[in-house]
Design an enzyme around this catalytic site. Sequence first.
Site, PDB file in Angstrom:
ATOM      1  N   ILE A 121       3.979  -6.021   8.012  1.00  0.00           N
ATOM      2  CA  ILE A 121       4.397  -5.147   6.332  1.00  0.00           C
ATOM      3  C   ILE A 121       4.597  -3.707   8.053  1.00  0.00           C
ATOM      4  O   ILE A 121       4.180  -4.388   8.666  1.00  0.00           O
ATOM      5  CB  ILE A 121       2.917  -4.021   6.429  1.00  0.00           C
ATOM      6  CG1 ILE A 121       1.821  -4.628   7.453  1.00  0.00           C
ATOM      7  CG2 ILE A 121       2.378  -4.443   5.120  1.00  0.00           C
ATOM      8  CD1 ILE A 121       0.414  -4.494   7.158  1.00  0.00           C
ATOM      9  N   TYR A 183       1.199   2.862   1.827  1.00  0.00           N
ATOM     10  CA  TYR A 183       0.643   1.138   2.123  1.00  0.00           C
ATOM     11  C   TYR A 183       0.704   0.791   0.698  1.00  0.00           C
ATOM     12  O   TYR A 183       1.024   0.275   0.685  1.00  0.00           O
ATOM     13  CB  TYR A 183       0.090   0.922   2.466  1.00  0.00           C
ATOM     14  CG  TYR A 183      -0.960   0.019   2.945  1.00  0.00           C
ATOM     15  CD1 TYR A 183      -2.257  -0.884   1.578  1.00  0.00           C
ATOM     16  CD2 TYR A 183      -0.195  -1.401   3.445  1.00  0.00           C
ATOM     17  CE1 TYR A 183      -2.822  -1.730   2.096  1.00  0.00           C
ATOM     18  CE2 TYR A 183      -1.163  -2.460   3.895  1.00  0.00           C
ATOM     19  CZ  TYR A 183      -1.952  -2.741   3.051  1.00  0.00           C
ATOM     20  OH  TYR A 183      -2.188  -3.993   3.079  1.00  0.00           O
TER      21      TYR A 183
HETATM   22  N1  LIG Z   1      -5.531  -6.920   7.824  1.00  0.00           N
HETATM   23  C1  LIG Z   1      -5.978  -6.671   6.030  1.00  0.00           C
HETATM   24  O1  LIG Z   1      -7.045  -6.064   6.291  1.00  0.00           O
HETATM   25  C2  LIG Z   1      -5.544  -6.329   5.574  1.00  0.00           C
HETATM   26  C3  LIG Z   1      -3.703  -7.504   5.190  1.00  0.00           C
HETATM   27  N2  LIG Z   1      -2.965  -7.510   4.157  1.00  0.00           N
HETATM   28  C4  LIG Z   1      -1.666  -8.055   3.757  1.00  0.00           C
HETATM   29  O2  LIG Z   1      -1.548  -8.724   4.997  1.00  0.00           O
HETATM   30  C5  LIG Z   1      -0.306  -9.116   5.599  1.00  0.00           C
HETATM   31  C6  LIG Z   1      -0.519  -8.731   6.532  1.00  0.00           C
HETATM   32  O3  LIG Z   1      -1.308  -8.365   7.680  1.00  0.00           O
HETATM   33  P1  LIG Z   1      -1.922  -8.350   8.839  1.00  0.00           P
HETATM   34  O4  LIG Z   1      -1.954  -9.355   9.380  1.00  0.00           O
HETATM   35  O5  LIG Z   1      -3.349  -6.969   9.016  1.00  0.00           O
HETATM   36  O6  LIG Z   1      -1.024  -7.402   9.491  1.00  0.00           O
HETATM   37  P2  LIG Z   1      -0.691  -7.341  11.581  1.00  0.00           P
HETATM   38  O7  LIG Z   1      -0.422  -5.879  11.649  1.00  0.00           O
HETATM   39  O8  LIG Z   1      -1.622  -7.935  12.191  1.00  0.00           O
HETATM   40  O9  LIG Z   1       0.804  -7.311  11.410  1.00  0.00           O
HETATM   41  C7  LIG Z   1       1.995  -7.318  11.025  1.00  0.00           C
HETATM   42  C8  LIG Z   1       3.297  -8.429  10.995  1.00  0.00           C
HETATM   43  O10 LIG Z   1       4.512  -7.419  10.324  1.00  0.00           O
HETATM   44  C9  LIG Z   1       5.500  -7.100  11.391  1.00  0.00           C
HETATM   45  N3  LIG Z   1       6.495  -5.990  11.237  1.00  0.00           N
HETATM   46  C10 LIG Z   1       5.670  -4.515  11.567  1.00  0.00           C
HETATM   47  N4  LIG Z   1       6.650  -4.127  11.220  1.00  0.00           N
HETATM   48  C11 LIG Z   1       7.896  -4.130  10.900  1.00  0.00           C
HETATM   49  C12 LIG Z   1       9.520  -4.299  10.680  1.00  0.00           C
HETATM   50  N5  LIG Z   1       9.174  -3.365  10.625  1.00  0.00           N
HETATM   51  N6  LIG Z   1      10.049  -4.955  10.406  1.00  0.00           N
HETATM   52  C13 LIG Z   1       9.383  -5.985   9.923  1.00  0.00           C
HETATM   53  N7  LIG Z   1       8.125  -6.695  10.579  1.00  0.00           N
HETATM   54  C14 LIG Z   1       7.503  -6.500  10.787  1.00  0.00           C
HETATM   55  C15 LIG Z   1       4.932  -7.743  12.971  1.00  0.00           C
HETATM   56  O11 LIG Z   1       5.319  -7.465  13.914  1.00  0.00           O
HETATM   57  P3  LIG Z   1       6.758  -6.689  14.888  1.00  0.00           P
HETATM   58  O12 LIG Z   1       5.273  -5.120  14.835  1.00  0.00           O
HETATM   59  O13 LIG Z   1       6.282  -7.654  15.772  1.00  0.00           O
HETATM   60  O14 LIG Z   1       7.428  -6.256  14.099  1.00  0.00           O
HETATM   61  C16 LIG Z   1       3.677  -8.531  12.959  1.00  0.00           C
HETATM   62  O15 LIG Z   1       4.249  -9.285  12.801  1.00  0.00           O
HETATM   63  C17 LIG Z   1       0.002  -7.737   5.328  1.00  0.00           C
HETATM   64  O16 LIG Z   1       0.949  -7.900   3.615  1.00  0.00           O
HETATM   65  C18 LIG Z   1      -0.954  -6.848   4.643  1.00  0.00           C
HETATM   66  O17 LIG Z   1      -1.327  -6.391   3.773  1.00  0.00           O
HETATM   67  C19 LIG Z   1      -4.011  -7.154   2.723  1.00  0.00           C
HETATM   68  C20 LIG Z   1      -5.467  -7.026   2.743  1.00  0.00           C
HETATM   69  C21 LIG Z   1      -5.963  -6.508   3.789  1.00  0.00           C
HETATM   70  C1  LIG Z   2      -4.610  -1.204   5.102  1.00  0.00           C
HETATM   71  C2  LIG Z   2      -4.633  -2.197   5.776  1.00  0.00           C
HETATM   72  C3  LIG Z   2      -4.578  -3.276   4.990  1.00  0.00           C
HETATM   73  C4  LIG Z   2      -5.635  -3.131   3.942  1.00  0.00           C
HETATM   74  O1  LIG Z   2      -5.263  -3.381   2.117  1.00  0.00           O
HETATM   75  C5  LIG Z   2      -7.157  -2.820   4.107  1.00  0.00           C
HETATM   76  C6  LIG Z   2      -7.655  -0.990   4.309  1.00  0.00           C
HETATM   77  C7  LIG Z   2      -9.312  -0.940   4.868  1.00  0.00           C
HETATM   78  C8  LIG Z   2      -9.615  -0.805   3.231  1.00  0.00           C
HETATM   79  C9  LIG Z   2      -9.017  -2.337   2.460  1.00  0.00           C
HETATM   80  C10 LIG Z   2     -10.595  -2.210   2.209  1.00  0.00           C
HETATM   81  C11 LIG Z   2     -10.795  -3.470   1.071  1.00  0.00           C
HETATM   82  O2  LIG Z   2     -10.973  -4.265   0.741  1.00  0.00           O
HETATM   83  C12 LIG Z   2      -9.232  -4.717   0.194  1.00  0.00           C
HETATM   84  C13 LIG Z   2      -8.451  -4.019   1.808  1.00  0.00           C
HETATM   85  C14 LIG Z   2      -7.855  -2.175   2.001  1.00  0.00           C
HETATM   86  C15 LIG Z   2      -7.058  -1.976   1.442  1.00  0.00           C
HETATM   87  C16 LIG Z   2      -6.398  -1.568   5.952  1.00  0.00           C
HETATM   88  C17 LIG Z   2      -6.397  -0.333   7.003  1.00  0.00           C
HETATM   89  C18 LIG Z   2      -5.485  -1.056   7.692  1.00  0.00           C
HETATM   90  C19 LIG Z   2      -4.373  -2.779   7.634  1.00  0.00           C
HETATM   91  C20 LIG Z   2      -3.556  -2.182   7.688  1.00  0.00           C
HETATM   92  O3  LIG Z   2      -2.482  -1.800   7.764  1.00  0.00           O
HETATM   93  C21 LIG Z   2      -2.845  -3.498   6.757  1.00  0.00           C
HETATM   94  O4  LIG Z   2      -3.139  -4.422   7.849  1.00  0.00           O
END
Ligand SMILES: NC(=O)C1=CN([C@@H]2O[C@H](COP(=O)(O)OP(=O)(O)OC[C@H]3O[C@@H](n4cnc5c(N)ncnc54)[C@H](OP(=O)(O)O)[C@@H]3O)[C@@H](O)[C@H]2O)C=CC1
Ligand SMILES: C[C@]12CC(=O)[C@H]3[C@@H](CCC4=CC(=O)CC[C@@]43C)[C@@H]1CC[C@@H]2C(=O)CO
Length: 293
Positions: A121, A183
Site C-alpha cells: 500500500i 485508503y
Molecule cells: N497493519 C494493519 O493494521 C492493517 C493492514 N492491512 C493491509 O495489510 C497490507 C500490509 O499492511 P502493513 O504491513 O501494515 O503495511 P506496511 O506499511 O508495514 O508495509 C507496506 C509495504 O508496501 C511497500 N510500499 C509502500 N509504498 C509503496 C509503493 N509506492 N510501491 C511499492 N511498494 C510500496 C513498503 O515498502 P517500501 O516503503 O520500501 O516501498 C512496505 O513493504 C496492506 O494491504 C494493508 O492495507 C489491512 C488492515 C489492517
Molecule cells: C489504515 C491502517 C490499516 C487499517 O486498515 C486499519 C487502520 C486503523 C483502524 C482499523 C481498524 C480495524 O479494525 C480495521 C483496519 C483499520 C481500518 C490503520 C491505520 C494505519 C494503517 C495503514 O495505513 C496500513 O498499515
Amino acid sequence: MNLRQKILIPLVGMVLAIYFYSGKEEFKPEMLKEKRVIVTGASTGIGEQIAYHLAQMGSHLLITARTEARLQQVVAHCLELGAASARYINGSMEDMNFAQAVVKKAEELWGGLDMLILNHIGKSYFHYFNRDIEHVQKLLNINFLSYATMSVSALPMLKSSGGSIVVVSSLAGKIGFPWTVPYSSTKFALEGFFNSLRQEFVMQNINVSITLCILGLINTESAMKAVSGIYPIPPAPKEECALEIIKGGILRQREIYYKYMFTKIPTLFRDWAPELMDYFIRKSFNVDNLNQD
Ligand SMILES: NC(=O)C1=CN([C@@H]2O[C@H](COP(=O)(O)OP(=O)(O)OC[C@H]3O[C@@H](n4cnc5c(N)ncnc54)[C@H](OP(=O)(O)O)[C@@H]3O)[C@@H](O)[C@H]2O)C=CC1
Ligand SMILES: C[C@]12CC(=O)[C@H]3[C@@H](CCC4=CC(=O)CC[C@@]43C)[C@@H]1CC[C@@H]2C(=O)CO
C-alpha cells in the site's frame, strides 16, 4: 416445536454442516514447497512476515517494494530460513510499467507462477479527509490499479499453473471507517474488481482462485504509529496474520477474515444493523487525542 420441526431442523443443520465442512482440505506447509510466489510490499510489515513463512515452507520467492536495502535483508533472511530461492526487484507500484516488470521478472526466473500475493500500500494518513483528490488518485494507482495490472500480466502463467491471486484488504474495504477516506476507497475498489473477476473466472472455467483477505488492526510498525493514542483497540500479531493469508491462498478460499471475531462479525452487523455498526466504530476512536494540525 412440533414433530416435523424436531426432525427438520437437525436434518437441515446436518446437511449444512456436511456442505460447508466436507471436502475442506487441511492446510499443510508442504503445500507451498517449490511453489513460485510473488509477494509485494515485502520489505516490512505483513508482507515481510509472509515472505518468511513461505521461505520456511520452501517456496521460490520474488519479493518487491521500493527500499532496496530492506529487500536485500529480507532476501538474505529468507535464504537462511530455507527458501528454495529468493530474489527481489525494487521499484514503485505507482508506475504500472514497474508493476508489469515484476511479473516479467518472475517469468524470466521461473517460466511460470503459482501464487501472486498483492499486499503493498502507498503512504497515506489516518485523519479526516483533507479533500486532496490528487492523493486519492495516487493511492488508487498504488493500492488498486497496480493490483489489477499485475493480475492481468500474471494471468497467463496462473492459468497454466492453476494458481492463485491473494489480495490483502481491510475491514475498511467492507465498512466505513473514519480517517481512512482515500485508503478505504482503494480497498472497496479491490472488493469490486476481484469479486467481479472471480465470477468471470467461474463462467469461463478459468482455474485461478482469488482470495480476498479482510484484516482487522495488525501490529505493524506503520499501523501502530498511525493509531497511537487515537485508536486503542488491541492489534493482532503480524506473524499469525501472514500465516492465515498464506493458508487462505493455498486452500483457495474465497475470503479470509483475521481476526475472525473482529472482522467477520462486524461485516455481518454491517448488513443487519449498519447504523449501529457505524456508531460502535465511531465510539472506538479517541477524537480528543487526534492532533488537529
Ligand atoms: N497493519 C494493519 O493494521 C492493517 C493492514 N492491512 C493491509 O495489510 C497490507 C500490509 O499492511 P502493513 O504491513 O501494515 O503495511 P506496511 O506499511 O508495514 O508495509 C507496506 C509495504 O508496501 C511497500 N510500499 C509502500 N509504498 C509503496 C509503493 N509506492 N510501491 C511499492 N511498494 C510500496 C513498503 O515498502 P517500501 O516503503 O520500501 O516501498 C512496505 O513493504 C496492506 O494491504 C494493508 O492495507 C489491512 C488492515 C489492517
Ligand atoms: C489504515 C491502517 C490499516 C487499517 O486498515 C486499519 C487502520 C486503523 C483502524 C482499523 C481498524 C480495524 O479494525 C480495521 C483496519 C483499520 C481500518 C490503520 C491505520 C494505519 C494503517 C495503514 O495505513 C496500513 O498499515
